[in-house]
Design a protein around this motif. Structure first.
Motif, PDB file in Angstrom:
ATOM      1  N   MET A   1       0.838  -1.210   0.000  1.00  0.00           N
ATOM      2  CA  MET A   1       0.000   0.000   0.000  1.00  0.00           C
ATOM      3  C   MET A   1       0.873   1.260   0.000  1.00  0.00           C
ATOM      4  N   VAL A   2       1.854   1.269   0.889  1.00  0.00           N
ATOM      5  CA  VAL A   2       2.742   2.425   0.986  1.00  0.00           C
ATOM      6  C   VAL A   2       3.566   2.578  -0.289  1.00  0.00           C
ATOM      7  N   ASP A   3       4.055   1.433  -0.798  1.00  0.00           N
ATOM      8  CA  ASP A   3       4.835   1.479  -2.029  1.00  0.00           C
ATOM      9  C   ASP A   3       3.996   1.988  -3.196  1.00  0.00           C
ATOM     10  N   GLY A   4       2.754   1.542  -3.277  1.00  0.00           N
ATOM     11  CA  GLY A   4       1.873   2.002  -4.352  1.00  0.00           C
ATOM     12  C   GLY A   4       1.616   3.495  -4.282  1.00  0.00           C
ATOM     13  N   PHE A   5       1.422   4.005  -3.060  1.00  0.00           N
ATOM     14  CA  PHE A   5       1.212   5.448  -2.887  1.00  0.00           C
ATOM     15  C   PHE A   5       2.462   6.224  -3.292  1.00  0.00           C
ATOM     16  N   ALA A   6       3.642   5.704  -2.896  1.00  0.00           N
ATOM     17  CA  ALA A   6       4.895   6.382  -3.230  1.00  0.00           C
ATOM     18  C   ALA A   6       5.118   6.419  -4.739  1.00  0.00           C
ATOM     19  N   TYR A   7       4.852   5.269  -5.400  1.00  0.00           N
ATOM     20  CA  TYR A   7       5.017   5.232  -6.850  1.00  0.00           C
ATOM     21  C   TYR A   7       4.008   6.145  -7.540  1.00  0.00           C
ATOM     22  N   GLY A   8       2.806   6.220  -7.002  1.00  0.00           N
ATOM     23  CA  GLY A   8       1.802   7.096  -7.582  1.00  0.00           C
ATOM     24  C   GLY A   8       2.185   8.562  -7.475  1.00  0.00           C
ATOM     25  N   MET A   9       2.669   8.965  -6.304  1.00  0.00           N
ATOM     26  CA  MET A   9       3.110  10.354  -6.123  1.00  0.00           C
ATOM     27  C   MET A   9       4.309  10.673  -7.011  1.00  0.00           C
ATOM     28  N   ALA A  10       5.224   9.691  -7.144  1.00  0.00           N
ATOM     29  CA  ALA A  10       6.379   9.897  -8.014  1.00  0.00           C
ATOM     30  C   ALA A  10       5.940  10.063  -9.465  1.00  0.00           C
ATOM     31  N   ALA A  11       4.947   9.267  -9.876  1.00  0.00           N
ATOM     32  CA  ALA A  11       4.444   9.374 -11.252  1.00  0.00           C
ATOM     33  C   ALA A  11       3.807  10.736 -11.494  1.00  0.00           C
ATOM     34  N   ILE A  12       3.043  11.219 -10.532  1.00  0.00           N
ATOM     35  CA  ILE A  12       2.410  12.542 -10.658  1.00  0.00           C
ATOM     36  C   ILE A  12       3.471  13.634 -10.749  1.00  0.00           C
ATOM     37  N   LEU A  13       4.518  13.503  -9.937  1.00  0.00           N
ATOM     38  CA  LEU A  13       5.598  14.487  -9.951  1.00  0.00           C
ATOM     39  C   LEU A  13       6.324  14.488 -11.290  1.00  0.00           C
ATOM     40  N   VAL A  14       6.585  13.291 -11.826  1.00  0.00           N
ATOM     41  CA  VAL A  14       7.258  13.190 -13.122  1.00  0.00           C
ATOM     42  C   VAL A  14       6.417  13.828 -14.219  1.00  0.00           C
ATOM     43  N   ILE A  15       5.119  13.551 -14.208  1.00  0.00           N
ATOM     44  CA  ILE A  15       4.228  14.125 -15.216  1.00  0.00           C
ATOM     45  C   ILE A  15       4.190  15.649 -15.101  1.00  0.00           C
ATOM     46  N   ALA A  16       4.155  16.153 -13.857  1.00  0.00           N
ATOM     47  CA  ALA A  16       4.117  17.604 -13.642  1.00  0.00           C
ATOM     48  C   ALA A  16       5.389  18.280 -14.134  1.00  0.00           C
ATOM     49  N   ILE A  17       6.495  17.549 -14.169  1.00  0.00           N
ATOM     50  CA  ILE A  17       7.758  18.113 -14.654  1.00  0.00           C
ATOM     51  C   ILE A  17       7.869  17.986 -16.166  1.00  0.00           C
ATOM     52  N   ILE A  18       7.473  16.824 -16.711  1.00  0.00           N
ATOM     53  CA  ILE A  18       7.682  16.548 -18.127  1.00  0.00           C
ATOM     54  C   ILE A  18       6.734  17.344 -19.020  1.00  0.00           C
ATOM     55  N   LEU A  19       5.462  17.481 -18.619  1.00  0.00           N
ATOM     56  CA  LEU A  19       4.486  18.149 -19.481  1.00  0.00           C
ATOM     57  C   LEU A  19       4.869  19.593 -19.811  1.00  0.00           C
ATOM     58  N   PRO A  20       5.202  20.434 -18.825  1.00  0.00           N
ATOM     59  CA  PRO A  20       5.614  21.804 -19.196  1.00  0.00           C
ATOM     60  C   PRO A  20       6.877  21.819 -20.051  1.00  0.00           C
ATOM     61  N   PHE A  21       7.800  20.893 -19.777  1.00  0.00           N
ATOM     62  CA  PHE A  21       9.038  20.841 -20.555  1.00  0.00           C
ATOM     63  C   PHE A  21       8.741  20.489 -22.013  1.00  0.00           C
ATOM     64  N   MET A  22       7.843  19.512 -22.227  1.00  0.00           N
ATOM     65  CA  MET A  22       7.457  19.138 -23.590  1.00  0.00           C
ATOM     66  C   MET A  22       6.740  20.284 -24.292  1.00  0.00           C
ATOM     67  N   GLN A  23       5.923  21.016 -23.543  1.00  0.00           N
ATOM     68  CA  GLN A  23       5.214  22.152 -24.117  1.00  0.00           C
ATOM     69  C   GLN A  23       6.186  23.224 -24.588  1.00  0.00           C
ATOM     70  N   VAL A  24       7.211  23.500 -23.781  1.00  0.00           N
ATOM     71  CA  VAL A  24       8.208  24.506 -24.150  1.00  0.00           C
ATOM     72  C   VAL A  24       8.935  24.091 -25.426  1.00  0.00           C
ATOM     73  N   ILE A  25       9.365  22.836 -25.506  1.00  0.00           N
ATOM     74  CA  ILE A  25      10.075  22.351 -26.686  1.00  0.00           C
ATOM     75  C   ILE A  25       9.163  22.389 -27.916  1.00  0.00           C
ATOM     76  N   THR A  26       7.906  21.991 -27.751  1.00  0.00           N
ATOM     77  CA  THR A  26       6.969  21.977 -28.873  1.00  0.00           C
ATOM     78  C   THR A  26       6.730  23.372 -29.422  1.00  0.00           C
ATOM     79  N   VAL A  27       6.492  24.329 -28.536  1.00  0.00           N
ATOM     80  CA  VAL A  27       6.244  25.708 -28.977  1.00  0.00           C
ATOM     81  C   VAL A  27       7.472  26.276 -29.666  1.00  0.00           C
ATOM     82  N   SER A  28       8.672  25.944 -29.167  1.00  0.00           N
ATOM     83  CA  SER A  28       9.895  26.487 -29.760  1.00  0.00           C
ATOM     84  C   SER A  28      10.119  25.976 -31.177  1.00  0.00           C
ATOM     85  N   MET A  29       9.543  24.823 -31.519  1.00  0.00           N
ATOM     86  CA  MET A  29       9.736  24.220 -32.844  1.00  0.00           C
ATOM     87  C   MET A  29       8.511  24.364 -33.737  1.00  0.00           C
TER      88      MET A  29
END
Length: 279
Positions: free
Chosen positions: A1-29
């Motif tokens: 249960m704890v591991d699943g919550f930790a992996y879920g929070m990590a996934a949310i954090l990764v998505i929150a970092i990657i999406l704006p970065f992808m948006q910046v690269i996409t707009v620049s091109m």
């Protein structure tokens, strides 16, 4: 249960970092017409590198880029050197007034004189409109010093004792024995100092008015906020930045740190763990 919550929070954090970065690269091109019509999108539907071509003609941007590279190289190397030379004696239990000195270091981590006293100090030291204002005020940080000092304390004292028996001086012990064994913590604090110098722009805004001393992040901040910069050579012309130019400038400003981090990552965790557990 704890591991699943930790992996879920990590996934949310990764998505929150990657999406704006992808948006910046996409707009620049992407062409300006597509950006204005579609708004947020993760993948470019059409490719257009005119933003990069236009930002290449902005002399102010590239001059500030050079200033930031010089600041990062000089500030990081000098900061790491001073931190190591300060941490080594503080790691010795027989150093007089060691606890008091460490309390002073910790005190500076939580309390400061404030913005106005610091400005008056910088002005009285004649550091305004001086490149050294980027280096001297942040030459060493308390947290990096504590991490380095704790790492040195984890090195067996027998190594130093045997070296001194063979006639080694303290300088020889530090740079011949301690430093080669300290790659993890040196890489860790080097990354901290480098990122700090690369991202800093507030000191530019407060203490520097000469455009030939502007750093990249301050110029980037003016580009993103005002959408324009003054040409450094003429000091009268104004370069208007479109959204694609803004994002292209942002991508170019990220490249050095993104390229540097993978080479230091293998040392980062070890340097943090070993340097933070010793009392």
């Amino acid at each position: 249960m704890v591991d699943g919550f930790a992996y879920g929070m990590a996934a949310i954090l990764v998505i929150a970092i990657i999406l704006p970065f992808m948006q910046v690269i996409t707009v620049s091109m992407s062409p300006a017409s597509v950006v204005n019509a579609t708004g947020f999108h993760l993948f470019p539907t059409k490719f257009d590198f005119s933003g990069y071509k236009k930002i290449a003609t902005d002399n102010n941007f590239w001059h500030s880029y050079l200033n930031t590279i010089l600041r990062a190289v000089i500030g990081t190397s000098s900061g790491v050197l001073i931190t190591i030379m300060t941490a080594y004696p503080l790691s010795k239990v027989n150093l007089p007034y060691r606890k008091g000195l460490m309390l002073f270091v910790v005190f500076t981590m939580y309390f400061s004189g404030g913005m106005i006293p610091k400005y008056l100090l910088i002005k009285n030291l004649h550091l305004t409109n001086n490149f050294l204002v980027y280096i001297l005020p942040c030459l060493i940080t308390g947290f990096a010093l504590i991490i380095t000092r704790n790492f040195f304390m984890s090195i067996p004292g027998e190594l130093e004792e045997s070296a001194k028996i063979d006639g080694a001086t303290p300088w020889r012990v530090l740079f011949g024995i301690y430093l080669p064994l300290s790659k993890p913590v040196v890489a860790t604090i080097s990354l901290w100092y480098c990122v700090h110098h690369w991202n800093s722009w507030m000191d530019n805004m407060l203490y520097v008015t000469k455009s030939n001393l502007y750093v990249l992040q301050y110029v980037l901040q003016t580009i993103l906020t005002n959408g324009q910069t003054a040409d450094m050579e003429t000091m009268t012309d104004v370069i208007i930045h479109t959204e694609t130019m803004k994002m292209a400038a942002l991508v170019l400003s990220l490249l050095p740190i993104v390229c540097t981090y993978p080479f230091l990552q293998k040392y980062f965790v070890k340097g943090m763990l070993v340097g933070s557990v010793k009392g």
